[in-house]
Structures are given as structure tokens and as C-alpha cells.
Design an enzyme around this catalytic site. Structure first.
Site, PDB file in Angstrom:
ATOM      1  N   GLU B  53       0.790  -1.223   0.000  1.00  0.00           N
ATOM      2  CA  GLU B  53       0.000   0.000   0.000  1.00  0.00           C
ATOM      3  C   GLU B  53       0.830   1.285   0.000  1.00  0.00           C
ATOM      4  O   GLU B  53       0.301   2.364  -0.230  1.00  0.00           O
ATOM      5  CB  GLU B  53      -1.018   0.002   1.152  1.00  0.00           C
ATOM      6  N   ASN B  54       2.139   1.173   0.222  1.00  0.00           N
ATOM      7  CA  ASN B  54       2.946   2.382   0.093  1.00  0.00           C
ATOM      8  C   ASN B  54       3.194   2.757  -1.368  1.00  0.00           C
ATOM      9  O   ASN B  54       3.750   3.812  -1.630  1.00  0.00           O
ATOM     10  CB  ASN B  54       4.273   2.241   0.857  1.00  0.00           C
TER      11      ASN B  54
END
Lengths: 235, 229
Positions: B53-54
Site C-alpha cells: 500500500e505504500n
């Protein structure tokens, strides 16, 4: 038009006490370490900082907190390999914490930059994080109202930049930087390399210069992870 | 009461079992820590695309120590590598992928799972500093939300419960639970037992579970590669 500034110190000179400052990065990746250190040197106090995390070790955001400059932190995950600076400040009541789910944090910032005062998200519905927030049903499902998040200043880190403020990023260091660039009154970017206008293929520009006010070249920028492995402390 | 320490599955075996259900072409997010292990056990011929998700899709394995590039990390802040097909994107786009329903599966850890699918995995509620990260976004959004976990806590308390006593990460979100003893689905507000390890009698499994285990058709043997034990 030339938005370039010669030094990090000049770039952050105007940030006042009490400012809300967004700081890009996810952990150390994409963190504008030199701009944060320049802000420490500059001395602004009583800051509200928006960042995904709460610093690691004794450099960058952790150092800003350790110097007592941050009154309030808005973040999603105040943990890291060495969160001791934040933990100590929090337990002593020297810093207030607002926890925001990571995607909600990104979208609140994006909304701030896009002129959208509020939006509805399924995230956090039914949890204590959503307590007190308006809920609406859309197509049979409950959504929580969240509000935009804006800042006086954004400190971000890019890879290439030109004098108009067009930016590229390096790999996963992009993270929060492009949305924070949009959400601040004044966006200050450090870039690893300044290139002449035309030096970035327009197809490759990630942040168009309209979102950037000042930029400074910091060649070979420090990586928070490497500073921490060397047990660096700032100042 | 049976001593489960000798018969329960290892984390690697639980991760292996969870990996068997990931379809070819699925977009998958794995939670930080134990769930990341699922990526090691992709079955032959099934290619999943992993999302972190980064801001990275379709990344490679961890680099050799000393070859890390700290601009190239996963959500657990561990170094990863590029591979043909990798893409980068900013955080708002990353969570548009999550919230917009574009992920097929998210696999997370848990403190407690309730029979209605409520999940508690971000805070024990006992003070300390809260930290949520992307878990609340992920559990509301992926099409299938799976949990990998020990069947009971270190103290032996059930993790599968009638209702969560710890702060919730999401309501009614979990669809399947892979535990050290069983595979359990959440369906219509109840736990449905799909598989259990052959070594545990049904009565003992029920007594280690904090809510009624229902059956709906056959309960299959949960058998994992012994070399992962």
C-alpha cells in the site's frame, strides 16, 4: 519564472511558529531529510505535522519532535524500528496525536488539494476511529464522512525537478509526496537533481509545477534508514 | 483437553494453505509480518500480483543484505526489488485501488474474529499508542478478506469469538480464516467449518473456539506439506 532556491535554509526560512506542515515520505522512503533538518535549524515551534509515521531514531521527523517543535501529529502509524522519541514525548503529554487510517489520510490530503471539503469512505465504519463522524448509506452500505486536510507548508522530496517545479520521484519514494504537494499553501521540494526546462519528458512529470512553490537541489540526499544504521543524531 | 502444541500447523503451513486459494491473476495485499509469508507459497501455474500500500504493484523478492535500496520498500518498510511489470503510484492512487474494490484478496493477521466477520487486529485496547496504518482501509474494501492466525492466543484463549472485545478494525468484513487447526468461513453471521487437521477431534476443536462451529457439507482434512512444519 524560476522557483529554485539555493539552499535548504532559504527554502524553509519563512515557515512561522504554529504552522501546519505536511512532510512527505513513508518511513524513510521519500522523506525530505535535509528540509526537515533545515526546519530544525530555522527554529519554528508549535508545529502541527502531518506524516504517515512519527519518526524513527534521532534524525528527520524524530529529531524535529525531539527538539520540542511539534505540538500535534496527524499520522496513521506512529511505530517504527526506533519510535522512542515520539513515544517519550507522547507519554509525557508533550505531543498530541490524531490517528487517521492510512488511506483516509491520503484521501483527506488529496481532497484538500483538490478543493473537496468532505467525502464518504467505507474505511473505519463501526470502529472507534469513526466515532462522532456523520454516516450515510449509499447503495445499502454505510460510509463515514471525512474532511479535507490542508497545510500551510508541505516539505516534499522529488528526484528530478526543473525551474517551473515539475517533479519526478524515485520508486516507492513517491508515496505521499505528490498529494501533499497539492494540499499546502506553500510547497517546498528538495530534488536530487535540478535539470533545465525540457529536461523532464512531459510524459514523465508526476507533479506538475503548478503545485510547487520552491525547490532546492540536494544532491545525494541522506536516507533516513542509513542514518539510523549509523546511529546518527541531529543536530 | 488435548495439547495442541504438538499437532497444530506451523505459520509456514498456514501461509501455504492460504496461498492455495489465491486464483491465477489475482491482485493481492498481504499484511505486515506473518501474512507476508503467503507470497512464498504461490502454487505452480498461479500467478498473483502483489500490492503493497505504500505504492508498488508486482514487486520482487527481498534483495541480498547489503543490496537494499531504501527508496524501494514494502508497507512493512522492508527492502524489496523490481521485476518486469513493476509499477509505482502515489498513496491516494494506492488506496483507490484498495477502496475502489480493485483488489481481489487481502490477507491479514488478527487478535479476534467474530462469527459475524468483525475483525479486531489493530489495538488490544489496553492503552499504549494506537497505530492503525492501512488495515481499516483494506478490510472494508478487498473482495475477499482472509485472516491467517493461530487458532488460540498464546494464553490459550479463543481468537474466534461470538463478538470481539477488542477495538474493531472493521465490521462484518472477514470471509475466511486459516488457523493453525482449521479453515473456517464466515457465512451469514456464523462460523462454518470447512477443513480441520485430522489430529484434532471435533469436540476439542469446538472447545478451543469461542463460538459455535457449524458445518455445511463435508469437513475436509486440512493437510499441509510436512516439510513446512
Amino acid at each position: 519564472m524560476d522557483k529554485t532556491i539555493q539552499t535548504a535554509a532559504e527554502a524553509v526560512a519563512q515557515i512561522p511558529d504554529g504552522a501546519t506542515v505536511m512532510i512527505g515520505g513513508f518511513g524513510g522512503s521519500g522523506a525530505p531529510v535535509e528540509l526537515i533538518h533545515a526546519l530544525i535549524d530555522q527554529g519554528a515551534r508549535h508545529l502541527t505535522v502531518v506524516n504517515n509515521n512519527a519518526g524513527n531514531g534521532h534524525v528527520g521527523l524524530a529529531a524535529l519532535i525531539e527538539q520540542g517543535r511539534v505540538d500535534r501529529l496527524i499520522c496513521s502509524f506512529p511505530r517504527s524500528a526506533d519510535p522512542s522519541v515520539f513515544v517519550e514525548a507522547y507519554k509525557a503529554g508533550r505531543i498530541a496525536l490524531e490517528i487517521v487510517p492510512q488511506g483516509t489520510l491520503a484521501e483527506r490530503i488529496r481532497a484538500g488539494g483538490a478543493g473537496i471539503p468532505a467525502f464518504y469512505t467505507p474505511t473505519a465504519y463501526g470502529t472507534e476511529v469513526a466515532e462522532g463522524k456523520p454516516v450515510e448509506i449509499f447503495e445499502g452500505r454505510a460510509y463515514v464522512q471525512e474532511r479535507w486536510l490542508k497545510a500551510d507548508v508541505a516539505l516534499i522530496k522529488g528526484e528530478l525537478g526543473d525551474s517551473h517545479g515539475n517533479l519526478t520521484y524515485r520508486m516507492a519514494a513517491r508515496n505521499f509526496n505528490p498529494v501533499m504537494a497539492m494540499a499546502a499553501t506553500t510547497t517546498i521540494a528538495q530534488v536530487s537533481r535540478l535539470v533545465p526546462l525540457g529536461g523532464i519528458d512531459p510524459e514523465h512529470v508526476i507533479t506538475p509545477g503548478i503545485f510547487v512553490n520552491r525547490l532546492v537541489e540536494i544532491a545525494n540526499p541522506a536516507q533516513e534508514e542509513e542514518l539510523n544504521r549509523a546511529e546518527a543524531v541531529y543536530p | 483437553m488435548i495439547d495442541i502444541s504438538q499437532i497444530k500447523l506451523s505459520n509456514a503451513q498456514i501461509a501455504w494453505r492460504a496461498a492455495q486459494d489465491i486464483e491465477d491473476g489475482a491482485y493481492v495485499n498481504l499484511g505486515i509480518g506473518f501474512p507476508e509469508m503467503v507470497a512464498q507459497f504461490q502454487p505452480e501455474g498461479k500467478q498473483a500480483i502483489f500490492h503493497t500500500e505504500n505504492g508498488v504493484l508486482d514487486f520482487g523478492k527481498a534483495p541480498e543484505p547489503g543490496n537494499e535500496d531504501w527508496d524501494l520498500i514494502n508497507a512493512g518498510k522492508k527492502a524489496i526489488t523490481l521485476k518486469p511489470g513493476t509499477s509505482f503510484f502515489h498513496h491516494a492512487d494506492s488506496f483507490a485501488m484498495v477502496r475502489g474494490g480493485h483488489l481481489d484478496v487481502a490477507i491479514l493477521g488478527a487478535y479476534q474474529i467474530a462469527q459475524n466477520g468483525d475483525l479486531a487486529n489493530w489495538s488490544t485496547g489496553k492503552g499504549g499508542i494506537p497505530a492503525v496504518g492501512g488495515a481499516m482501509d483494506l478490510v472494508q474494501s478487498a473482495r475477499r478478506i482472509a485472516v491467517v492466525t493461530d487458532h488460540v492466543t498464546k494464553k490459550g484463549d479463543p481468537k474466534l469469538v461470538e463478538s470481539c472485545t477488542m477495538p474493531l478494525t472493521g465490521v462484518g468484513c472477514v470471509t475466511r480464516i486459516y488457523t493453525s487447526l482449521a479453515v473456517v468461513d464466515v457465512a451469514e453471521g456464523r462460523f462454518v467449518l470447512r477443513e480441520k487437521i485430522p489430529a484434532i477431534p471435533m469436540d476439542d476443536l469446538q472447545s478451543l473456539t469461542g463460538a459455535q462451529l457449524h458445518t455445511d457439507g463435508a469437513v475436509n482434512d486440512l493437510v499441509c506439506p510436512a516439510e513446512l512444519a
